[in-house]
Design an enzyme around this catalytic site. Structure first.
Site, PDB file in Angstrom:
ATOM      1  CG  ASP A 125     -40.603  28.448  76.180  1.00 15.46           C
ATOM      2  OD1 ASP A 125     -39.935  29.496  76.054  1.00 15.46           O
ATOM      3  OD2 ASP A 125     -40.401  27.448  75.481  1.00 15.46           O
TER       4      ASP A 125
ATOM      5  CG  HIS B  42     -32.252  22.862  75.719  1.00 14.58           C
ATOM      6  ND1 HIS B  42     -33.476  22.270  75.498  1.00 14.58           N
ATOM      7  CD2 HIS B  42     -32.281  24.027  75.050  1.00 14.58           C
ATOM      8  CE1 HIS B  42     -34.221  23.040  74.728  1.00 14.58           C
ATOM      9  NE2 HIS B  42     -33.513  24.126  74.437  1.00 14.58           N
TER      10      HIS B  42
ATOM     11  NE  ARG C 233     -37.494  34.828  72.760  1.00 19.80           N
ATOM     12  CZ  ARG C 233     -36.789  33.734  73.057  1.00 19.80           C
ATOM     13  NH1 ARG C 233     -37.375  32.712  73.657  1.00 19.80           N
ATOM     14  NH2 ARG C 233     -35.520  33.666  72.793  1.00 19.80           N
TER      15      ARG C 233
ATOM     16  CB  SER D 177     -36.855  30.426  76.282  1.00 22.44           C
ATOM     17  OG  SER D 177     -37.205  29.366  75.438  1.00 22.44           O
TER      18      SER D 177
ATOM     19  CE  LYS E  76     -37.841  25.460  76.199  1.00 15.23           C
ATOM     20  NZ  LYS E  76     -37.861  26.010  74.879  1.00 15.23           N
TER      21      LYS E  76
HETATM   22  N1  URA Z   1     -34.028  27.267  72.434  1.00 13.90           N
HETATM   23  C1  URA Z   1     -35.045  27.500  73.313  1.00 13.90           C
HETATM   24  O1  URA Z   1     -35.629  26.577  73.876  1.00 13.90           O
HETATM   25  N2  URA Z   1     -35.391  28.772  73.545  1.00 13.90           N
HETATM   26  C2  URA Z   1     -34.767  29.819  72.960  1.00 13.90           C
HETATM   27  O2  URA Z   1     -35.131  30.936  73.230  1.00 13.90           O
HETATM   28  C3  URA Z   1     -33.717  29.564  72.047  1.00 13.90           C
HETATM   29  C4  URA Z   1     -33.360  28.270  71.808  1.00 13.90           C
END
Ligand code: URA
Length: 456
Positions: A161, A82, A168, A183, A187
């Protein structure tokens, strides 16, 4: 729960108990907290931060706000990568099929563009017929059969999220270490992974602009990931320059396909060439993209003990990428996710799909010494390639390709980039702004390492 008093506590820098954080998350998902109060809470967190216990509580509460993916027992480890987000960052597209061919299962739950940073799902939406929204059962089926899936979170996965991310994005509360940590990890924890590699970007186009901030974010995510048993590693990577030579949704898919083509150049010859005068004659696949793809695959092979040494892992990854098998795996994933392969191949064969293409030319000869990813990201967003509001309808075919990268030699009148736009007016306006993104100097700039550190 008296939410007002919790906002006030956080505003005044008081720590919240895990129970209070769980209550906030469940009430938010149930729609019991109005957006203006939730936005005030996020701003209080942005300024006051969360301690480790609070961040852990927030992450776990967000993970538990919905379904967690469950997979049958299998000898193939479950892994994912990620990124915190960048311009031209298309690594996930070639990496997922490469990992599947290396014997991993990859449930890659991805996101949409945030700010000027591109989103994997927006890129995939440019592929005819491709479905990024899949039911949970289908996600696990595709992972078990094809080995990889790239899709969005379902309505039932980490709904907290989804809600907080959207708030946000429009309240200036994205660049917060505890909020990004919660966040991303909420996930990733919902994917039931055996190993995770995080790409924490720093530089002018990253949420964390300095290496120090990125380092703090990486340390926070790795510490929490370890505590939650997800076997994480983070790489700090530079985002002052776009990754690869293309930025913009469809153009990035095209470049990713070039990255999946077998490549005969050895690593040594690649790095020497990328700083040589004739590197502009190389094909549109650029080495930094391939290098990052191979680097992430190498780390995951080591994290899961599928390779005994960094050199063996790297060789395994390179051999696999060069075999052409990941390109075939990509097509298999596309078909599993509903894409029209014939239409995709036809689109891929076109030089461009935007109505207008113009070249941005260098005013003088010299070395490209700057290629400003932030400005490029802003221009692409304004061409329609990203969102200004959450209702913006994306133009998938706009963007830049053939981007000249720092260290390369250009002639006066040589191409710095091609601008793909919806019309001539927009292309010319973009061209005028983009002149400031490139700097040309008499001397080559100092090479900047792509990976500035690894946090385990
Ligand atoms: N990527 C994400 O999934 N969440 C964030 O807060 C920033 C980047």
């Amino acid at each position: 729960m008296n939410f007002l008093s919790l906002i006030e506590s956080k505003r005044d820098g008081q720590p919240l108990a895990a129970e209070q954080i769980r209550e906030i998350v469940s009430s938010c998902v149930a729609g019991k907290i109005p957006d203006y109060q939730m936005a005030a809470f996020l701003m209080a967190v942005f300024f006051r931060g969360l301690n480790t216990a609070e961040t852990t509580a927030l992450t776990l509460a967000m993970r538990d706000s919905g379904d967690v993916l469950e997979f049958p027992k299998d000898k193939r480890p479950l892994v994912d990568k990620h990124s915190t987000g960048g311009v031209g960052d298309k690594v996930s597209l070639p990496l997922a099929p490469l990992l599947a061919c290396l014997g991993f299962r990859v449930p890659m739950i991805s996101g949409r563009g945030l700010g000027i940073t591109g989103g994997t799902l927006d890129k995939l939406d440019s592929i005819p017929g491709f479905k990024t929204t899949l039911p949970t059962k289908r996600i696990t089926e595709i992972v078990q059969t094809a080995g990889c899936v790239i899709c969005g979170q379902t309505d039932r996965m980490v709904p907290a999220d989804k809600k907080l991310y959207a708030l946000r994005d429009v309240t200036g509360t994205v660049p917060s270490i505890p909020l990004i940590t919660a966040s991303i990890l909420s996930k990733k924890l919902a994917e039931s992974l055996d190993a995770l590699v995080l790409d924490v970007k720093f530089g002018c186009a990253a949420f964390m602009q300095t290496k120090e901030q990125a380092h703090r974010l990486a340390r926070a995510m790795v510490a929490l990931g370890n505590e939650c048993g997800v076997n994480p590693r983070a790489l700090l990577t530079n985002m002052d320059t776009p990754l690869g030579r293309a930025a913009g949704n469809w153009l990035e898919v095209k470049e990713s396909m070039a990255c999946l083509e077998p490549h005969v150049c050895s690593r040594a010859c690649e790095s020497a060439e990328s700083w040589s005068a004739n590197s502009r004659s190389r094909p549109q696949q650029v080495d930094d993209l391939r290098e990052l793809v191979l680097t992430f695959a190498t780390h995951l092979l080591l994290q899961t003990s599928k390779a005994k040494s960094p050199a063996a892992a790297r060789k395994q990854a390179e051999d696999c990428l060069n075999s052409g098998e990941p390109r075939r795996k990509w097509d298999e994933m596309l078909v599993a996710q509903g894409a029209n392969l014939a239409a995709f191949s036809k689109k891929l064969a076109l030089d461009h799909t935007a109505p207008v293409v113009v070249e941005l030319k260098a005013g003088r000869a010299g070395f490209v010494s700057q290629c400003d990813a932030r400005l490029i990201g802003e221009v692409i967003r304004d061409l329609g390639g990203g969102r200004l509001t959450k209702d913006t309808v994306i133009k998938y075919d706009v963007g830049l390709d053939r981007i000249a990268k720092p260290g390369e030699v250009v002639k006066a009148g040589g191409v710095l980039a091609r601008i793909h736009a919806a019309d001539h007016g927009q292309a010319n306006a973009a061209g005028a702004r983009l002149k400031a993104a490139f700097e040309i100097s008499a001397r080559p700039p100092r090479p900047v390492p792509l990976v500035a550190g690894v946090i385990k």
